[in-house]
Structures are given as C-alpha cells and as structure tokens.
Design an enzyme around this catalytic site. Structure first.
Site, short mmCIF file in Angstrom:
data_model
loop_
_atom_site.label_atom_id
_atom_site.label_comp_id
_atom_site.label_asym_id
_atom_site.label_seq_id
_atom_site.Cartn_x
_atom_site.Cartn_y
_atom_site.Cartn_z
NE ARG A 1 -12.00 -3.55 6.23
CZ ARG A 1 -10.89 -3.05 5.35
NH1 ARG A 1 -9.90 -3.54 4.60
NH2 ARG A 1 -10.72 -1.61 5.62
CE1 TYR B 1 -10.52 -3.41 1.24
CE2 TYR B 1 -9.55 -5.46 0.42
CZ TYR B 1 -9.33 -4.30 0.88
OH TYR B 1 -8.14 -4.01 1.29
CG HIS C 1 -4.33 4.79 2.62
ND1 HIS C 1 -4.13 4.38 3.83
CD2 HIS C 1 -3.16 5.37 2.15
CE1 HIS C 1 -2.85 4.63 4.26
NE2 HIS C 1 -2.37 5.41 3.03
CB CYS D 1 -12.08 -3.28 -20.16
SG CYS D 1 -11.78 -3.64 -18.31
C1 BJW Z 1 -7.16 5.03 18.78
C2 BJW Z 1 -8.45 4.49 19.26
C3 BJW Z 1 -9.15 5.60 19.66
C4 BJW Z 1 -7.13 2.95 18.70
N1 BJW Z 1 -8.95 6.90 19.38
N2 BJW Z 1 -6.94 6.31 18.56
C5 BJW Z 1 9.67 -0.74 4.64
C6 BJW Z 1 9.96 0.61 5.18
C7 BJW Z 1 9.15 1.68 4.87
C8 BJW Z 1 8.09 1.79 3.83
C9 BJW Z 1 8.00 0.43 3.45
C10 BJW Z 1 8.63 -0.84 3.62
N3 BJW Z 1 8.23 -1.77 2.76
C11 BJW Z 1 7.23 -1.27 2.21
C12 BJW Z 1 7.03 0.08 2.51
C13 BJW Z 1 5.90 0.88 2.08
C14 BJW Z 1 4.58 0.64 2.64
C15 BJW Z 1 4.61 0.69 4.16
O1 BJW Z 1 4.57 1.74 4.52
N4 BJW Z 1 4.73 -0.32 4.82
C16 BJW Z 1 4.79 -0.39 6.28
C17 BJW Z 1 3.97 -1.37 6.73
C18 BJW Z 1 6.39 -1.03 6.32
N5 BJW Z 1 3.52 1.61 1.92
C19 BJW Z 1 2.90 1.28 0.72
O2 BJW Z 1 3.12 0.34 0.14
C20 BJW Z 1 2.11 2.45 0.35
N6 BJW Z 1 2.70 2.99 -0.95
C21 BJW Z 1 3.76 3.46 -1.19
O3 BJW Z 1 4.66 3.29 -0.41
O4 BJW Z 1 3.74 3.33 -2.51
C22 BJW Z 1 5.13 3.96 -3.32
C23 BJW Z 1 5.00 3.53 -4.74
C24 BJW Z 1 5.17 4.88 -5.45
C25 BJW Z 1 5.22 4.86 -6.81
C26 BJW Z 1 4.55 3.83 -7.44
C27 BJW Z 1 4.11 2.55 -6.68
C28 BJW Z 1 4.60 2.59 -5.37
C29 BJW Z 1 0.72 2.38 0.34
C30 BJW Z 1 0.00 1.84 1.69
C31 BJW Z 1 -1.17 1.62 1.54
C32 BJW Z 1 -1.65 1.17 3.20
N7 BJW Z 1 -3.00 0.49 2.89
C33 BJW Z 1 -3.93 0.09 4.14
C34 BJW Z 1 -5.29 -0.70 3.45
C35 BJW Z 1 -6.07 0.08 2.95
C36 BJW Z 1 -7.45 -0.35 2.36
C37 BJW Z 1 -8.25 -1.15 3.43
O5 BJW Z 1 -8.77 -0.37 4.42
O6 BJW Z 1 -8.11 -2.17 3.41
O7 BJW Z 1 -4.39 1.28 4.66
S1 BJW Z 1 -2.91 -0.93 5.11
C38 BJW Z 1 -3.51 0.09 6.44
O8 BJW Z 1 -2.79 0.87 7.14
C39 BJW Z 1 -4.73 1.01 6.06
C40 BJW Z 1 -4.52 2.01 6.73
O9 BJW Z 1 -4.99 3.24 6.11
C41 BJW Z 1 -3.09 2.21 7.10
C42 BJW Z 1 -2.40 3.03 8.49
O10 BJW Z 1 -3.00 2.22 9.53
P1 BJW Z 1 -3.80 3.31 10.89
O11 BJW Z 1 -4.78 4.03 10.19
O12 BJW Z 1 -2.51 3.77 11.19
O13 BJW Z 1 -4.35 2.10 11.55
P2 BJW Z 1 -3.42 1.22 12.78
O14 BJW Z 1 -4.09 -0.01 13.14
O15 BJW Z 1 -1.87 1.22 12.35
O16 BJW Z 1 -3.24 1.99 13.92
C43 BJW Z 1 -4.61 2.69 14.78
C44 BJW Z 1 -4.01 3.60 15.67
O17 BJW Z 1 -5.27 3.71 16.49
C45 BJW Z 1 -3.20 2.83 17.10
O18 BJW Z 1 -2.17 3.59 17.20
C46 BJW Z 1 -3.96 2.65 18.22
O19 BJW Z 1 -3.52 2.86 19.24
C47 BJW Z 1 -5.21 3.71 17.68
N8 BJW Z 1 -6.47 3.87 18.48
N9 BJW Z 1 -8.35 3.11 19.23
C48 BJW Z 1 -7.74 7.28 18.97
N10 BJW Z 1 -10.40 5.17 20.31
#
Ligand code: BJW
Length: 258
Positions: free
Chosen positions: A76, A73, A125, A156
């Site tokens: 990043r 991190y 996030h 802590c």
């Molecule tokens: C362009 C471009 C240009 C390129 N112009 N576009 C099974 C089924 C369903 C759900 C789950 C499951 N197993 C687990 C889960 C839940 C899980 C989940 O969804 N997992 C899936 C992967 C399966 N979710 C969670 O765990 C979340 N929490 C949760 O559900 O809690 C429940 C709970 C309730 C109560 C108590 C306890 C728990 C939390 C999710 C956290 C995600 N964290 C991250 C890291 C953040 C920190 C960091 O930055 O390090 O967030 S992972 C990563 O993915 C990051 C992003 O915000 C997130 C989404 O990604 P994003 O932004 O969509 O990026 P990409 O790379 O996927 O896509 C980029 C797009 O841009 C592409 O389409 C390109 O084509 C496009 N692009 N150039 C426009 N110029």
C-alpha cells in the site's frame, strides 16, 4: 458523447460556504479514490472486499503474523507513493486559502491533502509513510539493515509497524480533541468520501449537526445518509468540490482565465 453530466450544487450551500466563519471537513478514502487508491468498503473494489480487516488491521493480527501485515502495508505504501492529489484534494486546499478558517480532519493515511497544499490537516488514523515500534511506539525513520521483516527498532529491538490506527486502538488524543472542538464550533461541516461506518470519526457530523452547523455530505453513494437536515450532494468529490468552489467564488474562474 462521453461528456459527464454537470454537478448540481445547491445555491444555498455555495452561499453558506462563502459566508462561513469556520468550516470543518472530515474526509475518508473516497476522496483519494480518483487518485487511484482503493477505498475500504466499496463492494467490488474496496480493500475489505479482498482482505479481512481482522487479519491485517488489528494489533492482534500483527502479533500473529507481523511479516504478512508489514508486507501488505509495503504494497500500500507503493500505491500511495505513486498516487497524485486529484482535483478534489486541490479544491479543498484552495478553499482553505479563501476562508477565514478551515479545519481539515482526515481518516486517510496517504498524505495527499498535504501534498495538494492543505496546511491545516489533522490525521485521525495516522500516516502510512511513518513507522513506529510495536512495543514502545518509538518513532522510526531508519532502521538497521538486518534482513528482518518487519525491520526492528534501533532503540529497543521490537518489530516495526506502520504508524496508523488499527481497530481497537485509540486515535491520537490531540487529533480527536481538535476534531471534536471543530465539530462543536463550526458553522458548516462537510463529510466527504467516507462511509461513516467507523467510530469515533463517524460521530463528528452528528455532533456538528446537534450544535447547529449545516452538514453537507459529498459521496457518489448517498443511500446510507438519510437525515433530511443534511445536504446530500451525490457525485465523486473530484468533480463536486471544484464545482462547489466555482459556484461559491465565480470570480475565481474569471481570475484564472483572465
Ligand atoms: C467516494 C468516491 C469518490 C467512493 N468521491 N466519495 C461496534 C459499534 C461501534 C463501534 C465499534 C464497534 N465495534 C468496534 C467499534 C470501534 C471501531 C469501529 O468503529 N468499528 C466499526 C467498523 C464497527 N473503531 C475503532 O476501533 C477505532 N478506535 C476506537 O474506537 O478506540 C476506542 C479506544 C479508546 C481507548 C483505548 C483503546 C481504544 C479505531 C478505528 C481505526 C480504523 N482504522 C482503519 C485502518 C487505518 C489504517 C489503514 O489504512 O490500513 O481506518 S479501518 C478503515 O476505515 C480506515 C479508514 O480510515 C476507516 C474509514 O473508512 P472510510 O474512509 O470511510 O472508507 P470507506 O471505504 O468505508 O468509505 C469510502 C466512501 O467513499 C464510500 O461511502 C464510497 O461511496 C465513497 N466514495 N468513491 C467521494 N470518487
């Protein structure tokens, strides 16, 4: 010869934008790609092409190897601090100024929307520039210089971690509630630069659609988005959003040039 093809913006979308009472926008990593920040899931350049999320973006990973996670991190954070908002971020900030109501929900942790001038930004996030302690979630703006990596909480003693949402962690409740409300009440919903793979953010566009909003997707790769009731605009957001702005408010160009 290097000229890029014009972006084709449907007139119906420009009209819907101009007349919208409440626009909700969900952004993802693709919006910051043109600022030089890697996405997660792009096959060659995404972070998850090089690193395993389960080694770096879960509480279990941090508990196992806090130094590795902290240093990743830190790397990043360096990329984020060197990055600048791109024309896509700037166009969204301009849209907010022109519309009666625009709610911007971002999955990004880079703060670039705020740096571009967007004021109504909700971070789903977290934010990579903030830190909190692992055990008690005390916010940490500074810490004792003990040489520990990661540093320790001044209150802590627990190790510090980035204030972002990892897999398996709940999103901030107020941010998620606001996003849900906006998806249910907006008349136009944009999903921009997100693969729609990660829940619960991925459900917002479906919710908006089921409540009757027009849903527009902006992404260079629209192959994963198949619903005929969505408007798909294929292209990078740094080009599509300024073109959309100009098509919706053509006078803005005259104003700038005049
Ligand atoms: C362009 C471009 C240009 C390129 N112009 N576009 C099974 C089924 C369903 C759900 C789950 C499951 N197993 C687990 C889960 C839940 C899980 C989940 O969804 N997992 C899936 C992967 C399966 N979710 C969670 O765990 C979340 N929490 C949760 O559900 O809690 C429940 C709970 C309730 C109560 C108590 C306890 C728990 C939390 C999710 C956290 C995600 N964290 C991250 C890291 C953040 C920190 C960091 O930055 O390090 O967030 S992972 C990563 O993915 C990051 C992003 O915000 C997130 C989404 O990604 P994003 O932004 O969509 O990026 P990409 O790379 O996927 O896509 C980029 C797009 O841009 C592409 O389409 C390109 O084509 C496009 N692009 N150039 C426009 N110029």
């Amino acid at each position: 010869m290097n000229e890029k093809p014009a972006v084709d913006i449907p007139a119906s979308l420009a009209e819907a934008l101009r007349g919208a009472k409440h626009v909700a926008v969900l952004t993802g990593a693709g919006v910051s790609a043109e600022s030089g920040l890697p996405t997660f899931r792009d096959p060659m350049t995404g972070l998850w092409a090089k690193y395993r999320p389960e080694d770096l973006a879960t509480p279990e990973a941090f508990a196992r190897d806090p130094r590795l996670v902290w240093e990743w991190y830190e790397w990043r954070r360096g990329l984020v601090s060197a990055a600048r908002p791109n024309p896509g971020h700037l166009a969204l900030a301009e849209m907010e100024r022109r519309l009666p109501r625009l709610s911007l929900f971002t999955q990004n942790v880079d703060g670039l929307h705020q740096r571009a001038g967007s004021r109504n930004v909700v971070e789903l996030h977290g934010n990579i520039t903030r830190s909190k302690c692992f055990d008690q979630e005390h916010a940490a703006e500074s810490w004792p210089e003990t040489g520990d990596v990661p540093p320790r909480c001044a209150r802590c003693g627990s190790p510090l971690r980035p204030d972002v949402v990892w897999f398996g962690e709940a999103l901030p409740a107020s941010a998620l509630a606001a996003a849900w409300d906006a998806a249910e009440s907006c008349d136009l919903f944009f999903s921009i630069g997100t693969s729609g793979m990660v829940q619960p953010a991925a459900s917002l566009s479906h919710q908006a659609q089921s409540r009757g909003a027009t849903v527009a997707i902006i992404n260079p790769d629209v192959s994963n988005f198949v619903s005929r009731s969505q408007i798909l605009i294929q292209g990078p957001s740094g080009r599509v959003l300024p073109a959309l702005l100009e098509k919706a408010w053509p006078a803005s160009r005259t104003t700038h040039e005049g």
